[in-house]
Design a protein around this motif. Structure first.
Motif, mmCIF file in Angstrom:
data_model
loop_
_atom_site.group_PDB
_atom_site.id
_atom_site.type_symbol
_atom_site.label_atom_id
_atom_site.label_comp_id
_atom_site.label_asym_id
_atom_site.label_seq_id
_atom_site.Cartn_x
_atom_site.Cartn_y
_atom_site.Cartn_z
ATOM 1 N N GLU A 5 0.829 -1.207 0.000
ATOM 2 C CA GLU A 5 0.000 0.000 0.000
ATOM 3 C C GLU A 5 0.864 1.257 0.000
ATOM 4 O OE1 GLU A 5 -3.813 -1.882 2.459
ATOM 5 O OE2 GLU A 5 -2.145 -0.900 3.494
ATOM 6 N N ALA A 6 1.943 1.224 0.783
ATOM 7 C CA ALA A 6 2.853 2.374 0.803
ATOM 8 C C ALA A 6 3.488 2.579 -0.567
ATOM 9 C CB ALA A 6 3.925 2.173 1.872
ATOM 10 N N ALA A 7 3.848 1.488 -1.227
ATOM 11 C CA ALA A 7 4.446 1.590 -2.562
ATOM 12 C C ALA A 7 3.452 2.155 -3.578
ATOM 13 C CB ALA A 7 4.947 0.218 -3.007
ATOM 14 N N ARG A 199 2.763 -13.267 24.117
ATOM 15 C CA ARG A 199 2.448 -13.551 22.714
ATOM 16 C C ARG A 199 1.071 -13.001 22.354
ATOM 17 N NH1 ARG A 199 3.206 -19.285 19.509
ATOM 18 N NH2 ARG A 199 2.009 -18.737 17.642
ATOM 19 N N HIS A 200 0.111 -13.181 23.244
ATOM 20 C CA HIS A 200 -1.241 -12.693 22.979
ATOM 21 C C HIS A 200 -1.249 -11.178 22.804
ATOM 22 C CE1 HIS A 200 -5.164 -11.078 24.360
ATOM 23 N NE2 HIS A 200 -5.659 -12.069 23.639
ATOM 24 N N ASP A 201 -0.608 -10.455 23.739
ATOM 25 C CA ASP A 201 -0.591 -8.993 23.672
ATOM 26 C C ASP A 201 0.167 -8.508 22.431
ATOM 27 O OD1 ASP A 201 -1.989 -8.976 26.006
ATOM 28 O OD2 ASP A 201 -0.274 -8.480 27.283
ATOM 29 N N PHE A 202 1.256 -9.166 22.096
ATOM 30 C CA PHE A 202 2.038 -8.763 20.922
ATOM 31 C C PHE A 202 1.203 -8.887 19.647
ATOM 32 C CE2 PHE A 202 4.873 -9.796 17.365
ATOM 33 C CZ PHE A 202 5.738 -8.708 17.401
ATOM 34 N N VAL A 203 0.505 -9.991 19.508
ATOM 35 C CA VAL A 203 -0.320 -10.203 18.316
ATOM 36 C C VAL A 203 -1.444 -9.173 18.246
ATOM 37 C CG1 VAL A 203 -1.933 -11.791 17.212
ATOM 38 C CG2 VAL A 203 0.214 -12.652 18.139
ATOM 39 N N ILE A 204 -2.065 -8.880 19.386
ATOM 40 C CA ILE A 204 -3.174 -7.920 19.418
ATOM 41 C C ILE A 204 -2.699 -6.528 19.010
ATOM 42 C CG2 ILE A 204 -4.800 -6.701 20.904
ATOM 43 C CD1 ILE A 204 -5.704 -9.503 20.195
ATOM 44 N N TYR A 205 -1.629 -6.054 19.636
ATOM 45 C CA TYR A 205 -1.173 -4.685 19.377
ATOM 46 C C TYR A 205 -0.545 -4.554 17.996
ATOM 47 C CZ TYR A 205 -2.093 -3.479 24.230
ATOM 48 O OH TYR A 205 -2.715 -3.245 25.426
ATOM 49 N N LEU A 206 0.190 -5.566 17.556
ATOM 50 C CA LEU A 206 0.771 -5.509 16.217
ATOM 51 C C LEU A 206 -0.335 -5.539 15.163
ATOM 52 C CD1 LEU A 206 3.295 -5.447 14.429
ATOM 53 C CD2 LEU A 206 3.292 -7.951 14.473
ATOM 54 N N GLY A 207 -1.355 -6.348 15.397
ATOM 55 C CA GLY A 207 -2.475 -6.395 14.460
ATOM 56 C C GLY A 207 -3.226 -5.083 14.416
ATOM 57 N N LEU A 209 -1.968 -2.084 15.103
ATOM 58 C CA LEU A 209 -1.116 -1.083 14.470
ATOM 59 C C LEU A 209 -1.106 -1.231 12.951
ATOM 60 C CD1 LEU A 209 0.949 1.212 14.674
ATOM 61 C CD2 LEU A 209 2.736 -0.527 14.955
ATOM 62 N N THR A 210 -0.911 -2.461 12.467
ATOM 63 C CA THR A 210 -0.870 -2.668 11.020
ATOM 64 C C THR A 210 -2.224 -2.388 10.383
ATOM 65 O OG1 THR A 210 -1.280 -5.040 11.400
ATOM 66 C CG2 THR A 210 1.009 -4.345 11.104
ATOM 67 N N SER A 211 -3.315 -2.710 11.089
ATOM 68 C CA SER A 211 -4.648 -2.434 10.559
ATOM 69 C C SER A 211 -4.883 -0.933 10.458
ATOM 70 C CB SER A 211 -5.708 -3.079 11.451
ATOM 71 O OG SER A 211 -7.003 -2.774 10.999
ATOM 72 N N TRP A 212 -4.444 -0.171 11.463
ATOM 73 C CA TRP A 212 -4.635 1.280 11.447
ATOM 74 C C TRP A 212 -3.812 1.926 10.334
ATOM 75 C CZ3 TRP A 212 -1.163 5.351 12.510
ATOM 76 C CH2 TRP A 212 -1.760 6.621 12.594
ATOM 77 N N VAL A 213 -2.540 1.537 10.235
ATOM 78 C CA VAL A 213 -1.682 2.096 9.183
ATOM 79 C C VAL A 213 -2.246 1.743 7.814
ATOM 80 C CG1 VAL A 213 0.620 2.024 8.130
ATOM 81 C CG2 VAL A 213 0.388 2.096 10.613
ATOM 82 N N SER A 214 -2.729 0.514 7.658
ATOM 83 C CA SER A 214 -3.288 0.087 6.381
ATOM 84 C C SER A 214 -4.510 0.917 5.998
ATOM 85 C CB SER A 214 -3.673 -1.395 6.451
ATOM 86 O OG SER A 214 -4.293 -1.812 5.259
ATOM 87 N N SER A 215 -5.395 1.205 6.981
ATOM 88 C CA SER A 215 -6.592 1.992 6.682
ATOM 89 C C SER A 215 -6.222 3.421 6.296
ATOM 90 C CB SER A 215 -7.540 1.993 7.883
ATOM 91 O OG SER A 215 -6.979 2.698 8.979
ATOM 92 N N VAL A 216 -5.193 3.986 6.938
ATOM 93 C CA VAL A 216 -4.762 5.344 6.606
ATOM 94 C C VAL A 216 -4.179 5.386 5.197
ATOM 95 C CG1 VAL A 216 -3.115 7.176 7.179
ATOM 96 C CG2 VAL A 216 -4.369 6.009 9.007
ATOM 97 N N LEU A 217 -3.327 4.424 4.876
ATOM 98 C CA LEU A 217 -2.732 4.385 3.541
ATOM 99 C C LEU A 217 -3.790 4.136 2.478
ATOM 100 C CD1 LEU A 217 0.543 2.349 4.233
ATOM 101 C CD2 LEU A 217 0.303 4.821 3.965
ATOM 102 N N ASP A 218 -4.770 3.287 2.783
ATOM 103 C CA ASP A 218 -5.870 3.041 1.841
ATOM 104 C C ASP A 218 -6.617 4.330 1.531
ATOM 105 O OD1 ASP A 218 -5.572 0.408 1.220
ATOM 106 O OD2 ASP A 218 -6.931 -0.336 2.760
#
Length: 243
Positions: A5-7, A199-207, A209-218
């Motif tokens: 998306e960034a590209a 592991r649970h918290d890492f997956v939640i927060y990383l997901g 963050l990537t979802s938010w950045v993806s929606s902004v780039l979209d």
């Protein structure tokens, strides 16, 4: 997906810059005035975005120079001394170089919500397929001043979203190091038990963050996509007038 998306947003921004701003450039006074009007808001935001990247990375900002005060006509953002003991030069350079992509898309999203253009801003936030962009353009209210302000800012900011060639080269080492670090962290976290709290918290927060950045780039992609058709029509006209 986020990298793709960034590209796409980078490519769309560069095309707008080439088709419109480079086509409008010239020695004639009216051309210099036109470039200043078209480029002003986007370039100021571009340089402020660099400054924000340096500040978030632990560095002060020495000076910001918009393109119309820069002899080379590019714009300057110079970092100062670090304000944080944890400041890393390579991280600051990379983050500052790429920051215009994210901040520009965020500002366009805010402008869309503020002006109410298009009528349903969420249609852009949801990543409408490219083939529906003409339908959105035809559905705009061209008798409302909000429509023209949004299209103007989408053109100006969209053309300045992409990092310059110099910024892009500077960001590559930082991107490589950050990617390797992220891959290493993911590899370590994946060795933990599936029900481990870390592991649970890492997956939640990383997901998140990537979802938010993806929606902004979209949203940035679709907002820039709205001015692609006018840019394709305007560019040849400006080049023909220059000849």
């Amino acid at each position: 997906m986020v990298a793709a998306e960034a590209a796409i947003l980078y490519t769309a921004s560069r095309l707008i810059f080439i088709w419109v701003l480079e086509s409008a450039a010239g020695r004639a006074r009216w051309r210099r005035f036109l470039v200043g009007i078209l480029r002003g808001p986007g370039n100021i935001l571009h340089e402020v975005s660099h400054a924000l990247g340096y500040l978030l990375s632990g560095y002060r900002v020495r000076r910001i120079v918009p393109f119309f005060f820069d002899r080379e006509g590019r714009g300057i953002c110079q970092p100062g001394r670090p304000w944080s003991p944890l400041a890393l030069p390579w991280l600051a350079t990379g983050l500052a170089a790429l920051m215009p992509l994210l901040t520009g898309a965020l500002v366009l999203r805010g402008v869309s919500s503020w002006l109410g253009v298009p009528g349903d801003p969420d249609s852009l936030a949801q990543g409408v397929p490219w083939r529906q962009i003409p339908d959105i353009l035809l559905g705009l209210d061209y008798q409302a001043w909000q429509t023209w302000v949004f299209l103007y800012l989408a053109m100006s900011i969209g053309a300045e979203l992409a990092p310059s060639d110099v910024d892009l080269r500077k960001s590559l080492p930082s991107l490589l190091v950050a990617t390797l670090i992220l891959v290493g962290v993911v590899a370590v976290i994946s060795t933990l038990e599936t029900d481990a709290r870390l592991r649970h918290d890492f997956v939640i927060y990383l997901g998140w963050l990537t979802s938010w950045v993806s929606s902004v780039l979209d949203f940035g992609i679709m907002a820039v996509g709205l001015v692609m058709i006018p840019a394709v029509l305007l560019g040849p006209f400006l080049r023909r007038r220059r000849r």
